[in-house]
Design an enzyme around this catalytic site. Structure first.
Site, mmCIF file in Angstrom:
data_model
loop_
_atom_site.group_PDB
_atom_site.id
_atom_site.type_symbol
_atom_site.label_atom_id
_atom_site.label_comp_id
_atom_site.label_asym_id
_atom_site.label_seq_id
_atom_site.Cartn_x
_atom_site.Cartn_y
_atom_site.Cartn_z
ATOM 1 N N ASP A 1 -0.005 -7.569 1.266
ATOM 2 C CA ASP A 1 0.506 -6.214 1.483
ATOM 3 C C ASP A 1 2.032 -6.186 1.496
ATOM 4 O O ASP A 1 2.643 -5.461 2.278
ATOM 5 C CB ASP A 1 -0.042 -5.607 2.774
ATOM 6 C CG ASP A 1 0.077 -4.085 2.797
ATOM 7 O OD1 ASP A 1 0.227 -3.491 1.711
ATOM 8 O OD2 ASP A 1 0.056 -3.500 3.886
ATOM 9 N N SER B 1 4.960 2.417 7.728
ATOM 10 C CA SER B 1 4.587 1.314 6.839
ATOM 11 C C SER B 1 5.789 0.812 6.056
ATOM 12 O O SER B 1 6.483 1.585 5.391
ATOM 13 C CB SER B 1 3.519 1.764 5.843
ATOM 14 O OG SER B 1 2.242 1.675 6.396
ATOM 15 N N HIS C 1 0.815 -1.216 0.000
ATOM 16 C CA HIS C 1 0.000 0.000 0.000
ATOM 17 C C HIS C 1 0.853 1.274 0.000
ATOM 18 O O HIS C 1 0.339 2.350 -0.250
ATOM 19 C CB HIS C 1 -0.973 0.013 1.188
ATOM 20 C CG HIS C 1 -0.348 0.204 2.529
ATOM 21 N ND1 HIS C 1 -0.021 -0.841 3.367
ATOM 22 C CD2 HIS C 1 -0.003 1.328 3.204
ATOM 23 C CE1 HIS C 1 0.485 -0.369 4.490
ATOM 24 N NE2 HIS C 1 0.512 0.953 4.422
#
Length: 453
Positions: free
Chosen positions: A131, A205, A101
């Site tokens: 992911d 992230s 993402h």
């Protein structure tokens, strides 16, 4: 409402600089992890991506956060500059692992190293269900991290999270492993998260969760954020899971998952007693899909899966996560208990698309249609004994031909049908099309279902 938040930092995150609770593991006063971090920090990078935004709701949210209470600024950007983290896992070839993402939809990806150098990266592969993504840069003298075995991680282990929260490069926070095997959170398709209280925030992230040996044991992915800031509940993809995806992305550029074709349920103490087994861990097969590898291999409803290859199965989620990271056409040894007898069944995982294609070949007219024998007295149609349509796949030929749930099929190819077997027999009499007469509400109609949409 519980809110999970993936943590990409960028222009949209400037309004998120909120005070947050940070849980820091208590360490002895003479303990330091500085020497270990000196070895690991050069392998953590900052990722800046330019993502073209096409979702109008996203655009409005970005605009709202950027301008705050100033309603005079009405510009809506069509390019979102986002920032995340990544970990160098192959110094020689310049491979960097991050979250899908972080770079999904990016027009360009730039990697910023700890020494200040930056490079434009090539996207090697993206796997949204897990992911995980891999990018590559051409650079010399890179430092990579050692990948640890996440299966050895235990609750209470000290860990450190490294990334670029809110664009603050090379930020390190410490904590412990709070829980293991977190599933059914609805964050990803495949979930087996390591939970940690090491403080992580937007921009983390794709960053590293490392143990005290400096080994990568997880990729930081999401936080539980009711107030859009860290409260000490973060989640990381285990390194073993990420490594499995990483290897496929590097070799093939994608992840083609094989399908086993079963439904499974956790073994609860009650089920263990009912099946008269001592082991209260595992997954019992509740469903075998038609024409699936499971059916072809001889697996049966009621079989209890104890392991797949060398991986112990403790729950139904373990089955999903184990099979979900095996490539199509892989041979899998499924160890089961059947009537108290241990059996090993070898299954060849198939491509779900090929299975669907075969189902369409075998049943081109009613594939994707749920049917049920129907017998009722209608005030309008009288005594009706026919076939009720209970479900229709929106991608099926039947849906494209206007067949809908609730329709009652009374004839097929001009032959009256009173049950599913008669319907199947009538379908076989014409391989070009299927003509059905249906009751719908107070009326009736003919529909022609073709092989092709």
């Amino acid at each position: 409402m519980t809110q999970f938040m993936r943590f990409i930092a960028g222009a949209a995150c400037t309004a998120l600089l909120l005070a947050s609770k940070i849980s820091v593991a208590a360490l002895p006063a003479d303990t330091t992890i500085a020497p270990m971090l000196n070895q690991v920090l050069p392998s953590i990078v900052n990722i800046k991506a330019r993502i073209k935004v096409t979702d109008i709701n996203m655009l409005r949210e970005i605009q709202k956060q950027q301008r705050g209470n100033d309603k005079s600024k009405n510009e809506t950007p069509d390019i979102l500059g986002s920032s995340g983290s990544g970990v160098i896992i192959d110094a020689k070839n310049g491979y960097i692992i991050t979250n899908a993402h972080v770079i999904d939809g990016a027009e360009s990806v730039v990697i910023h190293l700890s020494d200040g150098h930056h490079y434009t990266a090539k996207v090697i592969g993206i796997d949204k269900p897990s992911d995980v993504a891999i990018v590559q840069i051409k650079a010399k003298n890179l430092t990579s991290v050692n990948i640890g075995d996440s299966n050895t991680v235990k609750v209470g282990d000290f860990v450190a999270a490294i990334g670029n929260p809110f664009g603050l490069n090379q930020t390190v926070t410490s904590g412990i492993v709070s829980a293991l095997g977190r599933t059914t959170l609805g964050i990803e398709n495949y979930e087996n998260f390591i939970q940690t209280d090491a403080s992580i925030n937007p921009g983390n992230s794709g960053g590293a969760l490392i143990n005290m040996k400096g080994e990568l044991i997880g990729i930081n992915t999401a936080i539980l954020a009711p107030d859009r800031g860290s409260i000490g509940i973060g989640f990381a993809i285990p390194s073993n899971m990420a490594k499995s995806v990483m290897l496929q992305l590097i070799e093939y550029g994608n992840v083609k998952r094989g399908v086993l074709g079963i439904g499974a349920q956790d073994i609860t103490p009650e089920l263990a007693d009912a099946f008269d087994i001592e082991n209260k861990k595992g997954a019992v097969i509740t469903q075998i899909l038609a024409n699936s590898p499971a059916q072809l291999s001889g697996l049966k409803v009621g079989d209890i899966i104890t392991s797949i290859n060398t991986t112990d199965i403790k729950s139904a989620s373990d089955v999903v996560n184990t099979v979900g990271f095996l490539r199509v056409d892989s041979k899998v040894n499924v160890n089961i208990l059947r009537q108290h007898k241990p059996i090993t069944v070898t299954v060849l995982l198939s491509d779900p698309k090929k299975r669907q294609e075969q189902l369409e070949i075998n049943n081109p007219f009613l594939n994707g249609v749920g049917l049920k024998n129907f017998d009722a007295l209608s005030p309008i149609h009288g005594n009706v004994k026919a076939v009720l349509v209970t479900a229709v796949d929106r991608e099926s030929n039947a849906w494209n031909s206007e067949l809908r749930p609730g329709d009652i099929i009374t004839s097929a190819n001009q032959q009256p049908v009173t049950n599913i077997d008669e319907l199947k027999a009538a379908v076989q009499k014409n391989n070009k099309f299927l003509l059905v007469n249906i009751l719908r509400g107070q009326g009736a109609a003919f529909l022609v279902i073709n092989k092709e949409p």
